[in-house]
Design a protein around this motif. Structure first.
Motif: not given
Length: 166
Positions: A66-67, A69-70, A74, A77, A147
């Motif tokens: 997830n780190e 992925w985020d 980014a 978003r 997600n």
């Protein structure tokens, strides 16, 4: 779900996968020389079929996946937040089938808005010859997949008016 970090063929090339028990990828980040390719729009870069692990590949935690992925998503978003404002739950929308993912049928609503619909539900009331990319789909926005940055559709129907290209 299981999470994997795989070394690519090239130097500084890495693959990050979220896979199910059958090793089918649901989310993917490809990182090469600080450039990301994602399994979401606009790249839709997702491995087809079963992921095979090789020497040097390693299991990672969901938090580690997830780190990365985020970090990779980014830049999308702000646009995603605007899409959510533009497409409220309960809204009837039209789109075009673009592809089939493990999560469902991916439907393009606009240049920057994509949705997912349940494949099995859609197949139960759609003729098989209409379940292909390019066919028009109408559905109701049921919510958001934060997600994958997709709208979630329900009560979908596929039109038999032919294939549409954008």
């Amino acid at each position: 779900m299981k999470y994997i970090r795989a070394q690519g063929i090239e130097e500084q090339e890495y693959y990050y996968f979220e896979v199910d028990d059958e090793m089918i990828a649901y989310r993917q980040v490809t990182l090469m020389n600080d450039c990301y390719k994602l399994s979401i729009a606009p790249e839709f870069y997702l491995a087809e079929g079963e992921i095979e692990c090789f020497e040097g590949d390693e299991d990672i935690s969901q938090e580690q996946f997830n780190e990365i992925w985020d970090k990779a998503v980014a830049s999308y978003r702000v646009g995603w937040e605007q899409v959510k404002l533009d497409y409220a739950p309960g809204t009837l929308v039209n789109g075009i089938i673009r592809m089939f993912y493990p999560q469902g049928v991916i439907i393009q609503l606009s240049d920057r808005a994509y949705a997912v619909a349940d494949s099995e539900e859609l197949r139960t009331h759609t003729r098989p010859e209409l379940m292909y990319p390019g066919y028009l789909v109408q559905g109701v926005i049921a919510g958001y997949d934060d997600n994958n940055l997709w709208l979630v559709l329900e009560h979908c129907t596929v039109s038999d008016e032919g294939v549409i290209e954008r």
